[in-house]
Design an enzyme around this catalytic site. Structure first.
Site, PDB file in Angstrom:
ATOM      1  N   SER A   1     197.997  55.071  26.412  1.00 38.10           N
ATOM      2  CA  SER A   1     197.024  55.207  25.728  1.00 38.10           C
ATOM      3  C   SER A   1     196.689  56.543  24.888  1.00 38.10           C
ATOM      4  O   SER A   1     197.421  57.661  25.331  1.00 38.10           O
ATOM      5  CB  SER A   1     195.553  55.120  26.339  1.00 38.10           C
TER       6      SER A   1
ATOM      7  N   TYR B   1     190.784  59.141  33.315  1.00 35.02           N
ATOM      8  CA  TYR B   1     191.244  57.752  33.114  1.00 35.02           C
ATOM      9  C   TYR B   1     192.083  58.883  31.958  1.00 35.02           C
ATOM     10  O   TYR B   1     194.163  58.438  31.783  1.00 35.02           O
ATOM     11  CB  TYR B   1     190.660  57.379  32.462  1.00 35.02           C
TER      12      TYR B   1
END
Length: 166
Positions: free
Chosen positions: A131, A144
């Site tokens: 990501s 995350y």
């Protein structure tokens, strides 16, 4: 990579990017093994076969690779897509959720790569879905971001270690 007839294992295939990846691979003629936790959702995914598995389980990686090879005789590519997110203040994050994000977003793809590398046919492909949060960090998504940054580093080092054979 020519995909027609290639056996591709996709994790996190129950929904989102994983389900879309399965559909795109199927349209290009790949033999897709879709893996995810939600058996009902997997039944709706475009795939040659499905495997219900929880990426957080350390035994899942070798079982998924074995299932693909047992069912289709080989493994040509892996898309390690399974992932979890969480948004909010780090101090308010439940410790169990921290463990879950680290297990699914970082440990699981590492174990999957370890299980797949010995059986991937050459030329093969190992795709680790990360990501932008792993590159720039996102406030409020600390764990995350860290797991995705770790996966980015792992991918870079693994590419060097395998000398680009996958």
């Amino acid at each position: 990579m020519e995909l027609a007839g290639r056996v591709v294992l996709v994790t996190g295939a129950s929904r989102g990017i994983g389900a879309a990846t399965c559909a795109a691979l199927t349209r290009r003629g790949a033999v897709v093994v879709a893996a995810g936790r939600d058996e009902t959702a997997l039944a709706e995914v475009a795939a040659s076969s499905t495997v219900v598995a929880d990426a957080a389980d350390p035994a899942a990686a070798p079982a998924l690779v074995a299932a693909a090879v047992d069912r289709h005789g080989r493994l040509d590519a892996v898309v390690a897509n399974a992932g979890l997110g969480w948004a909010g203040e780090f101090a308010a994050m439940d410790p169990a959720r921290i463990t879950e994000l680290v297990d699914v977003n970082l440990r699981a793809p590492m174990l999957l790569a370890r299980a797949a590398l010995p059986v991937l046919r050459r030329p093969g492909a190992l795709v680790l879905v990360t990501s932008i949060a792993g590159l720039v960090g996102v406030p409020g998504e600390t764990v995350y971001s860290v797991t995705k940054a770790g996966l980015e580093t792992f991918a870079t080092l693994l590419r060097e270690e395998t000398d680009g054979v996958t």
